[in-house]
Design an enzyme around this catalytic site. Sequence first.
Site, PDB file in Angstrom:
ATOM      1  N   LYS A  49      33.000  33.859  38.067  1.00  0.00           N
ATOM      2  CA  LYS A  49      34.364  33.371  38.337  1.00  0.00           C
ATOM      3  C   LYS A  49      34.329  31.862  38.571  1.00  0.00           C
ATOM      4  O   LYS A  49      35.202  31.124  38.105  1.00  0.00           O
ATOM      5  CB  LYS A  49      34.969  34.122  39.536  1.00  0.00           C
ATOM      6  CG  LYS A  49      35.334  35.564  39.168  1.00  0.00           C
ATOM      7  CD  LYS A  49      35.705  36.467  40.342  1.00  0.00           C
ATOM      8  CE  LYS A  49      35.864  37.899  39.840  1.00  0.00           C
ATOM      9  NZ  LYS A  49      36.205  38.868  40.880  1.00  0.00           N
ATOM     10  N   GLN A  93      36.200  38.756  47.247  1.00  0.00           N
ATOM     11  CA  GLN A  93      35.482  39.693  46.383  1.00  0.00           C
ATOM     12  C   GLN A  93      35.314  41.045  47.081  1.00  0.00           C
ATOM     13  O   GLN A  93      34.903  41.114  48.236  1.00  0.00           O
ATOM     14  CB  GLN A  93      34.122  39.090  45.997  1.00  0.00           C
ATOM     15  CG  GLN A  93      33.336  39.898  44.972  1.00  0.00           C
ATOM     16  CD  GLN A  93      33.990  39.961  43.591  1.00  0.00           C
ATOM     17  OE1 GLN A  93      34.752  39.083  43.215  1.00  0.00           O
ATOM     18  NE2 GLN A  93      33.702  41.000  42.850  1.00  0.00           N
ATOM     19  N   ASP A 116      44.457  38.003  42.525  1.00  0.00           N
ATOM     20  CA  ASP A 116      43.940  39.302  42.092  1.00  0.00           C
ATOM     21  C   ASP A 116      45.073  40.294  41.828  1.00  0.00           C
ATOM     22  O   ASP A 116      44.866  41.324  41.187  1.00  0.00           O
ATOM     23  CB  ASP A 116      43.051  39.911  43.195  1.00  0.00           C
ATOM     24  CG  ASP A 116      41.566  39.697  42.941  1.00  0.00           C
ATOM     25  OD1 ASP A 116      41.165  39.668  41.766  1.00  0.00           O
ATOM     26  OD2 ASP A 116      40.829  39.561  43.937  1.00  0.00           O
TER      27      ASP A 116
HETATM   28  N1  GUN Z   1      35.432  43.718  42.711  1.00  0.00           N
HETATM   29  C1  GUN Z   1      35.386  44.297  41.492  1.00  0.00           C
HETATM   30  N2  GUN Z   1      36.384  43.837  40.715  1.00  0.00           N
HETATM   31  C2  GUN Z   1      37.077  42.944  41.466  1.00  0.00           C
HETATM   32  C3  GUN Z   1      38.222  42.118  41.208  1.00  0.00           C
HETATM   33  O1  GUN Z   1      38.810  42.124  40.120  1.00  0.00           O
HETATM   34  N3  GUN Z   1      38.600  41.333  42.240  1.00  0.00           N
HETATM   35  C4  GUN Z   1      37.980  41.317  43.434  1.00  0.00           C
HETATM   36  N4  GUN Z   1      38.456  40.522  44.375  1.00  0.00           N
HETATM   37  N5  GUN Z   1      36.922  42.075  43.698  1.00  0.00           N
HETATM   38  C5  GUN Z   1      36.475  42.876  42.718  1.00  0.00           C
END
Ligand code: GUN
Length: 285
Positions: A49, A93, A116
Site C-alpha cells: 500500500k 490494517q 477502506d
Molecule cells: N486486511 C485484509 N484486507 C484488508 C483491507 O482491504 N483493508 C484493511 N484495512 N485490512 C485488510
Amino acid sequence: MAEIIDGKAISLAIKEECRDKVEKENLKRCLAVVLVGDDPASAVYVGNKKKACEFCGVKSVSHELPAATTEEELLNLVAELNMDDSINGILVQLPLPSHIDEDKVIRAISPDKDVDGFHPENVGKLSIGQPGFLSCTPAGIIQLLKRSNVDMDGKNCVIIGRSNIVGKPMALLMLRENATVTVCHSHTKDLKEICKRADILIVAIGKPKMIDASYVKDGAVVIDVGIHRQENGKLCGDVDFDTVEPVASMITPVPGGVGPMTIAMLMKNVVDGIANDKNMPYVAI
Ligand code: GUN
C-alpha cells in the site's frame, strides 16, 4: 478457452489515472497507514500500500505499533489522525490483535477519512444509494468487469460469500449495476444448481479450488476472490482454474486477478475523496 481478465494491467491503468490526476490537479493527498503487531502477511500488504502511494504521488505516514498496544492507545491515535487536516485517508490494517475490538476501531475512524469503506456510515450510504467510500475489493471487481466490457444489466449474478468486506457490498454494487443478484453462503442448499444459473459468478468462500467446472454454466464470467498458498508453494484461488477456464467465457487468474485491484481502488479512494464529482455519486466507480 476463456479470456483472461488481467487484473495486473487494469490495476496499473487505475493507478496511472490516480497518478495523472494528482499531478494535473496538484493534489496534496496523504494516507495514514496503521499496523498493529507483526503479522507477516499484514506487513506485506501494508508495504504494498505504501509503494502504491509512492507510485501515485500520494504521501503516506506509517504508524507501526507493537502487538501489546492497548485498544485505548489505538483509539487515541485514530482520534489524532481524524483531527489532523494534513491527513485525508486513514487505513488501519486488519486483522487486529485479539484484545482489540475491531468494530470499535472501525467506528472510531472518521467516515470522511474511511478509505477502506468499512465504517457503518459508508456501508449504510452504499445500501441506500448515497455517496460514500466503497469497500475496495468489490469496487475493484466492478472495475474489472466494466473495463473488460462485461454487461451486468439484467444478468444473473451469483455471489458465494457474505462477508462484510466482500460478499455484502458486492451484492449491493451488482444491484446498482442492475444485475439480478443471489448471495450464497455455507447454509445454502443446492449451491451447485444455483451457481450453474449464473452469468457472472463471484467466488469468495476461502476454500482452495472448491469451485470446479461442475458449478459453472457454459460461457459464464468467473471472478475468483480467493487466494491460498498451496503445499507446492504456488498460489491458487477458490476456483479450480484449470477445469473452469475451458468452460467460462472470461475468468480472473490467481495471482493477478482481483488481488491487485484492492490496492488500486484504495488509491482511487484516497485520490478522489468522497463525492467530489457530481456526475460520480459514488467514489471509485
Ligand atoms: N486486511 C485484509 N484486507 C484488508 C483491507 O482491504 N483493508 C484493511 N484495512 N485490512 C485488510
